[in-house]
Design an enzyme around this catalytic site. Structure first.
Site, short mmCIF file in Angstrom:
data_model
loop_
_atom_site.label_atom_id
_atom_site.label_comp_id
_atom_site.label_asym_id
_atom_site.label_seq_id
_atom_site.Cartn_x
_atom_site.Cartn_y
_atom_site.Cartn_z
N ASP A 1 -5.62 5.63 -0.98
CA ASP A 1 -5.84 4.27 -1.47
C ASP A 1 -7.21 3.83 -0.95
O ASP A 1 -7.37 3.49 0.22
CB ASP A 1 -4.72 3.37 -0.92
CG ASP A 1 -5.01 1.89 -1.18
OD1 ASP A 1 -6.01 1.59 -1.86
OD2 ASP A 1 -4.23 1.06 -0.69
N LYS B 1 -13.46 -5.31 -5.96
CA LYS B 1 -13.79 -5.33 -4.53
C LYS B 1 -15.19 -4.77 -4.26
O LYS B 1 -15.72 -4.93 -3.17
CB LYS B 1 -12.73 -4.58 -3.73
CG LYS B 1 -11.37 -5.26 -3.82
CD LYS B 1 -10.45 -4.86 -2.73
CE LYS B 1 -9.00 -5.11 -3.08
NZ LYS B 1 -8.54 -6.44 -2.70
C1 LIG Z 1 -5.89 -1.52 0.87
C2 LIG Z 1 -5.59 -2.07 -0.49
N1 LIG Z 1 -4.93 -1.32 -1.37
C3 LIG Z 1 -4.65 -1.74 -2.61
C4 LIG Z 1 -5.00 -3.00 -3.02
C5 LIG Z 1 -4.65 -3.45 -4.40
O1 LIG Z 1 -5.80 -3.73 -5.13
P1 LIG Z 1 -5.68 -4.47 -6.55
O2 LIG Z 1 -4.89 -5.72 -6.28
O3 LIG Z 1 -7.10 -4.75 -6.91
O4 LIG Z 1 -5.00 -3.55 -7.47
C6 LIG Z 1 -5.67 -3.85 -2.13
C7 LIG Z 1 -6.01 -5.24 -2.51
O5 LIG Z 1 -6.20 -6.10 -1.70
C8 LIG Z 1 -5.99 -3.37 -0.83
O6 LIG Z 1 -6.63 -4.12 0.06
#
Ligand SMILES: Cc1ncc(COP(=O)(O)O)c(C=O)c1O
Length: 415
Positions: free
Chosen positions: A201, A227
């Site tokens: 991730d 992000k």
């Molecule tokens: C470590 C991590 N994984 C996954 C996500 C999920 O990202 P998204 O909401 O853009 O799909 C986030 C979002 O804050 C995150 O910080």
């Protein structure tokens, strides 16, 4: 000339937010979503205003232009994450949908009853819930790799829970609560020793460090465009070609088949990568916008990002430590990101956040979509200030003054 990373104006003028009616806010919530530079906003506007056509469908000039820009964004994305084959870059709605896709399609294919899926308590819900659901659906066991005081999993810790039944290891590159980095190359190697697949991730990792998917030898890598200063609604699932080819499509629809056999599902032939995993009209403007964000980020590079964020974070932590005795920082040892996670002793995070909000300072309060990380920290919720390149030292000065007010929250309440 090398960038002067101590210059607060180095990036500031690239972001229209600071000239908007909300530009007076201190935006310390970039780990939730980053601000967008003008070039990204312009790229999205240009698509909608001058060549708003669907891609890969027609033989018209506008369609060609849109397709060219869309394909160029895929090439850029591949180069950006260190993938030599752009067919291994699948566009998704974001990191969440990318991780769900791996779990539901690939995971469903390789995980059997009695198998094990390893993750950690320091994961975002997007890298925890899909695996928990998969384990429940397949009769597999979800196993937690031990974490250190900064939420990291060492290769040794991972090795301590690996067995010949482990099929998938799913860990973050950088945790959204601890802000500390996992050594994903070593973790992928440790997973491979047991014949398991390594899913990373990268939603927070990619904001501070190159994914280098091939060098790190990860099997899958997921991240979101918003992000890295791109638009919302777009993300990436990178996967090794041989795995993406075996993985059944998670969705079915337009532009993902060569031939349809209307009598026999097995006779329907799906397209090659990447289209077989991109059914229907994709978020074209967002893909093009993410391409612009990648160009922007690469114009100065990760080294500049890291040095600027290190400077800002170290300044924030040193002032908090010196001047705010009632603030407890949970991750002060981390040197990998702009995330500072803390609580004001005796004050609920939502009350403290409202003190910051009253002073025009935007931080995150709650469990940040990681209840498991908070279970590790032994607190129900926390506050998170997350810094990025466009933040300034004077914004941190404002933050510190408000932090001192938040420390006095109970005194104010009961006086
Ligand atoms: C470590 C991590 N994984 C996954 C996500 C999920 O990202 P998204 O909401 O853009 O799909 C986030 C979002 O804050 C995150 O910080």
């Amino acid at each position: 000339m090398p960038a002067n990373i101590y210059d607060d104006n180095l990036f500031r003028r690239d972001f229209p937010f600071f000239e908007s009616e909300n530009g007076g806010y201190v935006y310390f919530n970039s780990a939730a979503t980053a601000l967008k530079p003008r070039c990204v906003i312009d790229a999205v506007c240009a698509y909608y205003s001058s060549y708003s056509a669907n891609v890969d469908r027609g033989v018209d000039s506008l369609g060609y232009k849109a397709t060219e820009m869309y394909n160029a964004a895929r090439e850029k994305t591949a180069a950006f994450i260190g993938a030599s084959d752009s067919g291994t870059v699948i566009f998704t709605r974001g990191a969440t949908s990318a991780l769900n896709m791996v779990a539901s399609s690939f995971g469903n294919m390789v995980v059997e009853s009695g198998d094990e899926i390893v993750t950690s308590m320091a994961e975002h819900h997007s890298n925890f819930l899909p695996w928990q659901q998969l384990a429940a659906a397949r009769g597999a066991r979800l196993v937690f790799a031990p974490t250190d005081s900064l939420g990291r999993v060492t290769p040794q810790a991972l090795g301590s829970v690996m067995t010949e039944r482990t099929r998938i290891v799913a860990l973050n590159h950088i945790s959204n609560v601890y802000g500390a980095k996992n050594d994903i190359r070593a973790l992928a190697a440790a997973a491979h020793e047991y014949g398991a697949y390594f899913v990373c991730d990268g939603a927070q990792g990619i904001t501070h460090e190159s994914a280098m998917v091939e060098e790190n030898n990860v099997d899958f890598y997921a991240f979101s465009g918003h992000k890295i200063m791109g638009p919302t609604g777009i993300g990436v699932l990178y996967g090794k070609r041989e795995l993406l080819e075996k993985m059944p499509p998670a969705e079915f629809g337009g532009e993902m088949v060569y031939t349809v056999d209307y009598e026999n599902a097995a006779g329907t032939q799906f397209k090659d990568l990447p289209e077989r995993h991109e059914a229907g009209t994709m978020p074209i403007a967002q893909v093009i916008g993410m391409g612009a964000a990648i160009d922007y980020l690469m114009s100065f590079g990760y080294d500049v990002i890291r040095r600027r964020v290190d400077f800002l974070r170290d300044y924030m932590i040193s002032r908090l430590e010196a001047e705010c005795p009632n603030i407890e920082i949970y991750n002060k040892g981390q040197r990998d990101s702009g995330i500072v996670t803390f609580n004001v002793r005796g004050v609920h995070s939502h009350d403290a956040a409202s003190v910051f909000d009253n002073d025009g300072i935007i931080i995150r309060a709650g469990h940040h979509c990681s209840q498991t990380s908070h279970a590790l920290l032994c607190v129900p919720t926390s506050l998170r200030a997350s810094l990025y390149i466009y933040n300034t030292k004077s914004e941190i000065d404002r933050f510190i003054e408000t932090a001192k007010k938040a420390e006095g929250f109970l005194d104010v309440l009961f006086s």
